[in-house]
Design a protein around this motif. Sequence first.
Motif, PDB file in Angstrom:
ATOM      1  N   VAL A  25       0.842  -1.204   0.000  1.00 18.24           N
ATOM      2  CA  VAL A  25       0.000   0.000   0.000  1.00 18.24           C
ATOM      3  C   VAL A  25       0.875   1.252   0.000  1.00 18.24           C
ATOM      4  CG1 VAL A  25      -1.766   1.295   1.243  1.00 18.24           C
ATOM      5  CG2 VAL A  25      -1.862  -1.217   1.172  1.00 18.24           C
ATOM      6  N   GLN A  26       0.609   2.124  -0.965  1.00 14.56           N
ATOM      7  CA  GLN A  26       1.345   3.374  -1.076  1.00 14.56           C
ATOM      8  C   GLN A  26       0.368   4.543  -1.163  1.00 14.56           C
ATOM      9  OE1 GLN A  26       4.985   3.574  -3.262  1.00 14.56           O
ATOM     10  NE2 GLN A  26       4.804   1.460  -3.982  1.00 14.56           N
ATOM     11  N   LYS A  27       0.746   5.618  -0.474  1.00 21.06           N
ATOM     12  CA  LYS A  27      -0.100   6.809  -0.478  1.00 21.06           C
ATOM     13  C   LYS A  27       0.764   8.061  -0.461  1.00 21.06           C
ATOM     14  CE  LYS A  27      -3.480   9.463   2.178  1.00 21.06           C
ATOM     15  NZ  LYS A  27      -4.334   9.805   1.018  1.00 21.06           N
ATOM     16  N   TRP A  28       0.348   9.014  -1.289  1.00 19.40           N
ATOM     17  CA  TRP A  28       0.952  10.344  -1.289  1.00 19.40           C
ATOM     18  C   TRP A  28      -0.113  11.362  -0.905  1.00 19.40           C
ATOM     19  CZ3 TRP A  28       2.199   6.543  -4.663  1.00 19.40           C
ATOM     20  CH2 TRP A  28       3.546   6.295  -4.927  1.00 19.40           C
ATOM     21  N   TYR A  29       0.252  12.334  -0.094  1.00 24.12           N
ATOM     22  CA  TYR A  29      -0.645  13.455   0.159  1.00 24.12           C
ATOM     23  C   TYR A  29      -0.590  14.417  -1.027  1.00 24.12           C
ATOM     24  CZ  TYR A  29      -1.222  12.039   5.049  1.00 24.12           C
ATOM     25  OH  TYR A  29      -1.525  11.350   6.191  1.00 24.12           O
ATOM     26  N   ASP A  30      -1.536  15.349  -1.059  1.00 26.97           N
ATOM     27  CA  ASP A  30      -1.614  16.284  -2.184  1.00 26.97           C
ATOM     28  C   ASP A  30      -0.354  17.130  -2.331  1.00 26.97           C
ATOM     29  OD1 ASP A  30      -4.119  15.346  -2.797  1.00 26.97           O
ATOM     30  OD2 ASP A  30      -5.187  16.934  -1.729  1.00 26.97           O
ATOM     31  N   ASN A  31       0.347  17.339  -1.200  1.00 29.04           N
ATOM     32  CA  ASN A  31       1.574  18.139  -1.265  1.00 29.04           C
ATOM     33  C   ASN A  31       2.786  17.331  -1.727  1.00 29.04           C
ATOM     34  OD1 ASN A  31       2.195  16.562   0.934  1.00 29.04           O
ATOM     35  ND2 ASN A  31       2.295  18.239   2.420  1.00 29.04           N
ATOM     36  N   GLY A  32       2.545  16.061  -2.091  1.00 28.15           N
ATOM     37  CA  GLY A  32       3.613  15.219  -2.597  1.00 28.15           C
ATOM     38  C   GLY A  32       4.295  14.357  -1.556  1.00 28.15           C
ATOM     39  N   PHE A  33       3.921  14.526  -0.269  1.00 28.14           N
ATOM     40  CA  PHE A  33       4.555  13.740   0.791  1.00 28.14           C
ATOM     41  C   PHE A  33       4.166  12.271   0.663  1.00 28.14           C
ATOM     42  CE2 PHE A  33       4.552  12.047   5.207  1.00 28.14           C
ATOM     43  CZ  PHE A  33       5.922  12.116   5.420  1.00 28.14           C
ATOM     44  N   HIS A  34       5.164  11.407   0.651  1.00 24.25           N
ATOM     45  CA  HIS A  34       4.952   9.969   0.489  1.00 24.25           C
ATOM     46  C   HIS A  34       4.777   9.349   1.874  1.00 24.25           C
ATOM     47  CE1 HIS A  34       6.430   6.165  -1.891  1.00 24.25           C
ATOM     48  NE2 HIS A  34       5.170   6.081  -1.518  1.00 24.25           N
ATOM     49  N   VAL A  35       3.519   9.212   2.319  1.00 27.03           N
ATOM     50  CA  VAL A  35       3.258   8.823   3.704  1.00 27.03           C
ATOM     51  C   VAL A  35       3.286   7.315   3.908  1.00 27.03           C
ATOM     52  CG1 VAL A  35       0.745   8.948   3.378  1.00 27.03           C
ATOM     53  CG2 VAL A  35       1.687   9.109   5.676  1.00 27.03           C
ATOM     54  N   LEU A  36       2.853   6.544   2.925  1.00 27.56           N
ATOM     55  CA  LEU A  36       2.916   5.081   2.996  1.00 27.56           C
ATOM     56  C   LEU A  36       3.751   4.592   1.812  1.00 27.56           C
ATOM     57  CD1 LEU A  36      -0.815   4.197   3.844  1.00 27.56           C
ATOM     58  CD2 LEU A  36       1.120   4.386   5.431  1.00 27.56           C
ATOM     59  N   LYS A  37       4.809   3.846   2.127  1.00 29.42           N
ATOM     60  CA  LYS A  37       5.811   3.511   1.114  1.00 29.42           C
ATOM     61  C   LYS A  37       5.858   2.008   0.819  1.00 29.42           C
ATOM     62  CE  LYS A  37       8.559   7.438   2.710  1.00 29.42           C
ATOM     63  NZ  LYS A  37       9.839   7.877   3.328  1.00 29.42           N
ATOM     64  N   PRO A  54       6.350   5.959  16.151  1.00 24.22           N
ATOM     65  CA  PRO A  54       6.372   7.369  16.532  1.00 24.22           C
ATOM     66  C   PRO A  54       5.325   8.169  15.791  1.00 24.22           C
ATOM     67  CG  PRO A  54       8.159   6.880  15.025  1.00 24.22           C
ATOM     68  CD  PRO A  54       7.527   5.560  15.373  1.00 24.22           C
ATOM     69  N   SER A  55       5.061   9.369  16.272  1.00 24.20           N
ATOM     70  CA  SER A  55       4.141  10.270  15.590  1.00 24.20           C
ATOM     71  C   SER A  55       4.632  10.536  14.178  1.00 24.20           C
ATOM     72  CB  SER A  55       4.036  11.580  16.367  1.00 24.20           C
ATOM     73  OG  SER A  55       3.195  12.497  15.707  1.00 24.20           O
ATOM     74  N   GLY A  56       3.715  10.491  13.220  1.00 17.02           N
ATOM     75  CA  GLY A  56       4.085  10.742  11.835  1.00 17.02           C
ATOM     76  C   GLY A  56       4.617   9.546  11.097  1.00 17.02           C
ATOM     77  N   SER A  57       4.524   8.369  11.705  1.00 17.36           N
ATOM     78  CA  SER A  57       5.074   7.156  11.070  1.00 17.36           C
ATOM     79  C   SER A  57       4.153   6.585  10.000  1.00 17.36           C
ATOM     80  CB  SER A  57       5.336   6.091  12.126  1.00 17.36           C
ATOM     81  OG  SER A  57       4.124   5.718  12.777  1.00 17.36           O
ATOM     82  N   GLY A  58       2.902   7.027   9.953  1.00 15.80           N
ATOM     83  CA  GLY A  58       1.951   6.539   8.956  1.00 15.80           C
ATOM     84  C   GLY A  58       1.000   5.481   9.468  1.00 15.80           C
ATOM     85  N   LYS A  59       1.091   5.163  10.777  1.00 14.71           N
ATOM     86  CA  LYS A  59       0.292   4.051  11.302  1.00 14.71           C
ATOM     87  C   LYS A  59      -1.205   4.332  11.256  1.00 14.71           C
ATOM     88  CE  LYS A  59       1.317   5.518  16.070  1.00 14.71           C
ATOM     89  NZ  LYS A  59       2.003   6.781  15.653  1.00 14.71           N
ATOM     90  N   SER A  60      -1.631   5.531  11.646  1.00 22.96           N
ATOM     91  CA  SER A  60      -3.058   5.853  11.599  1.00 22.96           C
ATOM     92  C   SER A  60      -3.552   5.936  10.166  1.00 22.96           C
ATOM     93  CB  SER A  60      -3.330   7.173  12.327  1.00 22.96           C
ATOM     94  OG  SER A  60      -3.097   7.040  13.718  1.00 22.96           O
ATOM     95  N   THR A  61      -2.752   6.541   9.305  1.00 26.28           N
ATOM     96  CA  THR A  61      -3.117   6.613   7.889  1.00 26.28           C
ATOM     97  C   THR A  61      -3.295   5.213   7.315  1.00 26.28           C
ATOM     98  OG1 THR A  61      -1.893   8.685   7.638  1.00 26.28           O
ATOM     99  CG2 THR A  61      -2.392   7.459   5.622  1.00 26.28           C
ATOM    100  N   PHE A  62      -2.399   4.307   7.687  1.00 27.33           N
ATOM    101  CA  PHE A  62      -2.461   2.942   7.164  1.00 27.33           C
ATOM    102  C   PHE A  62      -3.750   2.246   7.549  1.00 27.33           C
ATOM    103  CE2 PHE A  62      -0.904  -1.623   7.592  1.00 27.33           C
ATOM    104  CZ  PHE A  62      -1.068  -1.904   6.241  1.00 27.33           C
ATOM    105  N   ILE A  63      -4.121   2.273   8.824  1.00 26.14           N
ATOM    106  CA  ILE A  63      -5.335   1.542   9.206  1.00 26.14           C
ATOM    107  C   ILE A  63      -6.592   2.230   8.678  1.00 26.14           C
ATOM    108  CG2 ILE A  63      -4.197   0.619  11.255  1.00 26.14           C
ATOM    109  CD1 ILE A  63      -6.293   2.273  12.901  1.00 26.14           C
TER     110      ILE A  63
END
Length: 259
Positions: A25-37, A54-63
């Motif tokens: 699973v890969q996700k980019w935010y609109d600003n180009g940040f690659h949050v899930l790699k 840690p905070s900002g690791s992508g765990k909440s976005t992933f689930i």
Amino acid sequence: MTQIQTDSSTVNAADSEAVIIARDVQKWYDNGFHVLKGVSLTVYKGEVVVVMGPSGSGKSTFIRTFNALEPYQKGAVEIDGITIAHDLKNIEAIRREVGMVFQQFNLFPHLTVLQNVTLAPIWVRHKKKREAEAHAMQLLERVGIAEQAKKYPGQLSGGQQQRVAIARSLAMQPKVMLFDEPTSALDPEMVREVLDVMRSLARSGMTMVCVTHEVGFAREVADRVVLMDGGVLVEENTPEAFFTNPQEERSKKFLSQIL
């Protein structure tokens, strides 16, 4: 940072069915940040998986990709045989099967506790009001706040509101429950009552994925602990192995900060 997967991810494969399958699973935010790699994870029926990091690791976005609250651009997510398509055609079907409890309680303040719990079953599952209310009272009893049924959220403590939120999710009879740091907004003395409900759910065989930093809960309840950092899955293992003998340097550093 490399993505590490251990053999623990297949421990239950022989005697259980996969309920969640996430592949690359890969996700980019609109600003180009690659949050899930490129995150991959399989969760089996009745399994409890705790996701830490840690905070900002992508765990909440992933689930949140598991119930289509977060779209993803590459890879695939399948919930109980239903693929979350990029056009979200299956979003209704997915959300009927996946309950979610957030950091904030997200209760409707103008509705009573009972009305909050029965709203979705009546309007989405098309249950009759009497049937929905009877089931809701059973759930409120299960989470220990049946006596609060006629009160409004603003009259409850934070711990009580979170237990209402859990009951509300359970009212849809989901196959999977997601918890996104459900105790992080609570005062310390209220944390235990919410964790006790989650422990009870786990013992009942509910399939659960929990983002949390509650180490005691993870040690006691989880079948697997997953560490995420920088948008990748760093390590996954049994709680005993993860907390006593982490394999990755990033895991060791993370644990040194929270233990």
